[in-house]
Structures are given as C-alpha cells and as structure tokens.
Scaffold this motif. Structure first.
Motif, mmCIF file in Angstrom:
data_model
loop_
_atom_site.group_PDB
_atom_site.id
_atom_site.type_symbol
_atom_site.label_atom_id
_atom_site.label_comp_id
_atom_site.label_asym_id
_atom_site.label_seq_id
_atom_site.Cartn_x
_atom_site.Cartn_y
_atom_site.Cartn_z
ATOM 1 N N ILE A 1 1.651 60.238 103.639
ATOM 2 C CA ILE A 1 1.934 59.448 102.448
ATOM 3 C C ILE A 1 0.804 59.694 101.455
ATOM 4 C CG2 ILE A 1 2.213 57.138 101.450
ATOM 5 C CD1 ILE A 1 3.297 56.189 104.119
ATOM 6 N N ASP A 2 1.169 60.097 100.246
ATOM 7 C CA ASP A 2 0.166 60.361 99.211
ATOM 8 C C ASP A 2 0.098 59.258 98.167
ATOM 9 O OD1 ASP A 2 -0.777 63.256 99.773
ATOM 10 O OD2 ASP A 2 1.405 63.364 99.913
ATOM 11 N N ALA A 3 1.185 58.539 97.971
ATOM 12 C CA ALA A 3 1.187 57.462 96.980
ATOM 13 C C ALA A 3 2.158 56.378 97.415
ATOM 14 C CB ALA A 3 1.570 57.990 95.607
ATOM 15 N N LEU A 4 1.709 55.139 97.267
ATOM 16 C CA LEU A 4 2.556 53.977 97.518
ATOM 17 C C LEU A 4 2.676 53.204 96.215
ATOM 18 C CD1 LEU A 4 4.038 51.836 99.266
ATOM 19 C CD2 LEU A 4 1.781 50.829 99.719
ATOM 20 N N VAL A 5 3.904 53.040 95.743
ATOM 21 C CA VAL A 5 4.164 52.290 94.515
ATOM 22 C C VAL A 5 4.812 50.960 94.894
ATOM 23 C CG1 VAL A 5 5.317 52.256 92.274
ATOM 24 C CG2 VAL A 5 4.448 54.419 93.202
ATOM 25 N N ASN A 6 4.043 49.887 94.805
ATOM 26 C CA ASN A 6 4.538 48.545 95.101
ATOM 27 C C ASN A 6 5.207 47.992 93.842
ATOM 28 O OD1 ASN A 6 3.436 47.874 97.893
ATOM 29 N ND2 ASN A 6 1.569 48.524 96.847
ATOM 30 N N ASN A 7 6.498 48.239 93.737
ATOM 31 C CA ASN A 7 7.234 47.888 92.527
ATOM 32 C C ASN A 7 8.265 46.782 92.759
ATOM 33 O OD1 ASN A 7 8.525 48.439 89.762
ATOM 34 N ND2 ASN A 7 10.205 48.912 91.149
ATOM 35 N N ALA A 8 8.681 46.552 93.996
ATOM 36 C CA ALA A 8 9.717 45.550 94.265
ATOM 37 C C ALA A 8 9.278 44.185 93.759
ATOM 38 C CB ALA A 8 10.003 45.487 95.760
ATOM 39 N N GLY A 9 10.187 43.493 93.100
ATOM 40 C CA GLY A 9 9.842 42.170 92.595
ATOM 41 C C GLY A 9 11.059 41.385 92.164
ATOM 42 N N VAL A 10 10.885 40.078 92.112
ATOM 43 C CA VAL A 10 11.918 39.157 91.639
ATOM 44 C C VAL A 10 11.308 38.316 90.535
ATOM 45 C CG1 VAL A 10 13.490 37.284 92.251
ATOM 46 C CG2 VAL A 10 12.985 39.074 93.918
ATOM 47 N N SER A 11 12.066 38.082 89.487
ATOM 48 C CA SER A 11 11.588 37.274 88.375
ATOM 49 C C SER A 11 12.048 35.821 88.542
ATOM 50 C CB SER A 11 12.099 37.845 87.055
ATOM 51 O OG SER A 11 11.541 37.156 85.949
ATOM 52 N N ALA A 12 11.567 34.950 87.664
ATOM 53 C CA ALA A 12 11.982 33.545 87.682
ATOM 54 C C ALA A 12 11.653 32.920 86.342
ATOM 55 C CB ALA A 12 11.272 32.785 88.803
ATOM 56 N N GLN A 13 12.491 32.002 85.929
ATOM 57 C CA GLN A 13 12.285 31.301 84.657
ATOM 58 C C GLN A 13 12.690 29.847 84.848
ATOM 59 O OE1 GLN A 13 11.178 32.746 81.555
ATOM 60 N NE2 GLN A 13 10.987 30.599 80.969
ATOM 61 N N ALA A 14 11.711 28.953 84.930
ATOM 62 C CA ALA A 14 12.011 27.532 85.110
ATOM 63 C C ALA A 14 10.769 26.709 84.813
ATOM 64 C CB ALA A 14 12.479 27.252 86.540
ATOM 65 N N LEU A 15 10.951 25.619 84.092
ATOM 66 C CA LEU A 15 9.872 24.658 83.917
ATOM 67 C C LEU A 15 9.697 23.900 85.234
ATOM 68 C CD1 LEU A 15 10.871 23.158 80.445
ATOM 69 C CD2 LEU A 15 9.209 24.983 80.903
ATOM 70 N N LEU A 16 8.466 23.697 85.654
ATOM 71 C CA LEU A 16 8.220 23.029 86.931
ATOM 72 C C LEU A 16 8.886 21.657 86.966
ATOM 73 C CD1 LEU A 16 6.803 23.044 89.681
ATOM 74 C CD2 LEU A 16 4.802 22.055 88.551
#
Length: 270
Positions: free
Chosen positions: A82-97
C-alpha cells in the motif's frame, strides 16, 4: 506500481480521485476502492480499468472495524503493498442541537463511527504497510473541522476529532517517511449533504448551506491529489477557509457571523 486505497469511492470526491489517478498513472496505478454500494463501486472500478489502471472494488462499511481491517488485508493480498491511503468516507449532518430529541441523539455516535473511527481503523491497519513503502496518508476533513459551523455540531465534532488525530499522527510519523495530508474542502458540488442526517437521524434530502459558488468535484479532487503528491501538510480549499482559521484567533465573533451567514435562512437558529 503505486497502490492507492480510497474509502468512500463509489461517488463524489472519492470516485473522482480514483478516476483522475487512473488517468494520470495508467497501468502504474492499482486502485483499491471501498464503499458500501457495491454496484456503484464496481462502476467506478470499471471506469478506472478503462483508463488503463488496475482496480479492485471492495464493499466496505468503515463504521465496522473488522471491515476496515479486511479492506487493508485484501489490498495487500491483491497488490502486495500500500502506497497511499485516502480516508475519504464520510457522512454529513445538518441539525440544530435543540431540535434533536433525546431518543435520536444516538446518530451523533453513528456519525463519529463513520467520519472519525473509520479513518482511525483504516489507518491503524494500513500503517505497517505505509511505513514499509514510506507512503502517503490523506484525511479528507472539511472547513467545518477548522471552524465550528452552526447547525453542524455533530459533523464539526467528527472533523475536529479527525484533525487532532492526524495532526498528532503526522508528528509520530515525522521520521518514518510517511506523509500526512489533511484536506479541507468547503462546499463541493456532491450529494453528501443531501444524504446526511437531519435532526431525527434520517436522510436530510436537502442542504442547509448556501450552494452558490460550490467548487466542482473535479477541482476539489485535483487539489487533494496535488497535495498528496507534494506531501503537503494541509490543503485548505478556499480563501474564506484560509482567512477564517486565522480570524477565529483574532476576531472569533466575526467568524461566527460568517458561519451563520453561510446557512440558508430557513435553517438558521432563531
């Protein structure tokens, strides 16, 4: 041959990074693409193969530690390194606490498992191989990880955590020859915000941010790849982002007002 492992590679930034790396490296690129949607992942892998690269699609839920470790094992089994690991996975969120009910607050933890722990688990598993290759680690964070954005308490928290982890890791790896690049996109023309959580932990279906002037996914991906290749410490995508990180030390109230102004009127706190 250069072996890239990219999480969140079924669409958006991850998929576009894979395509660009396939085009620029051709037969010298081996891409291990990870995401939960196997069909979309295989489609991206086929596009990479058409550009001359080798590509493997590995269905992976980064919220599961065992699957993160299995991803790394499969990459090494397929290509030997392995020469490069791209940690790109993600989930967004939009909410007032204040809009989140107590019985729904668990999705804050779910978000942390994907955005933070997924990156930690993948990185820990890949680290011995990256040390051997003196390779690259990329963490795709967000401007919301540099400046807390109202309505994004959960999302900002996951990205601030990611930043702290990878800044510390960068120092740990200083003499190991492994680079750590933190990328900070602003608003990018992808679907991440529309699929993110709302106050009830359901798919939002819309973005709470103003979308005018959103950066194209092609340009965002190009900048992240350039930063990775140059082994840059950080890639801050926008002028506002660069200004905001310094302004919050000098005039934090001004930065808060700028962050509020980025929200659509209907989601602003009243």
């Amino acid at each position: 041959m250069t072996v890239f492992v990219i999480t969140g590679a079924s669409d958006g930034i991850g998929a576009e990074m894979a395509r660009q790396l396939a085009r620029t490296h051709g037969a010298q690129a081996a891409l291990v693409l990870a995401a939960r949607n196997q069909a979309k992942l295989e489609e991206v892998a086929q596009q990479c193969r058409a550009a001359g690269a080798k590509a493997e699609a590995v269905m992976t839920d980064v919220a599961q530690e065992a699957q993160c470790r299995a991803l790394v094992d499969k990459a090494v089994q397929a290509f030997g390194r392995i020469d490069a690991l791209v940690n790109n996975a993600g989930v967004s969120a939009q909410a007032l606490l204040s809009d989140v009910r107590a019985q729904d607050l668990h999705w804050y933890e779910d978000l942390m498992r994907v955005n933070f722990w997924g990156a930690v688990w993948c990185t820990h598993a890949a680290l011995p191989h990256l040390k051997e290759s003196r390779g690259n680690i990329v963490a795709v964070s967000s401007l919301a990880g540099l400046v807390g954005v109202p309505g994004r308490t959960a999302y900002s928290a996951t990205k601030f955590a990611m930043n702290g982890f990878f800044e510390a890791l960068r120092a740990e790896l200083k003499h190991a020859g492994v680079s750590v690049t933190l990328a900070y996109p602003g608003v990018v023309a992808t679907q991440i915000r529309y699929r993110g959580y709302n106050a009830r932990g359901e798919a939002a279906g819309s973005s709470g941010l103003k979308e005018e002037g959103a950066m194209s996914v092609e340009e965002c991906s190009r900048r992240i790849i350039a930063g990775m290749v140059a082994r840059k410490r950080e890639v801050v995508m926008t002028a506002k982002g660069k200004l905001g990180r310094f302004m919050k030390l000098l005039a934090p109230g001004v930065v808060e007002n700028i962050a509020l102004a980025a929200l659509k009127d209907e989601v602003k706190p009243h």
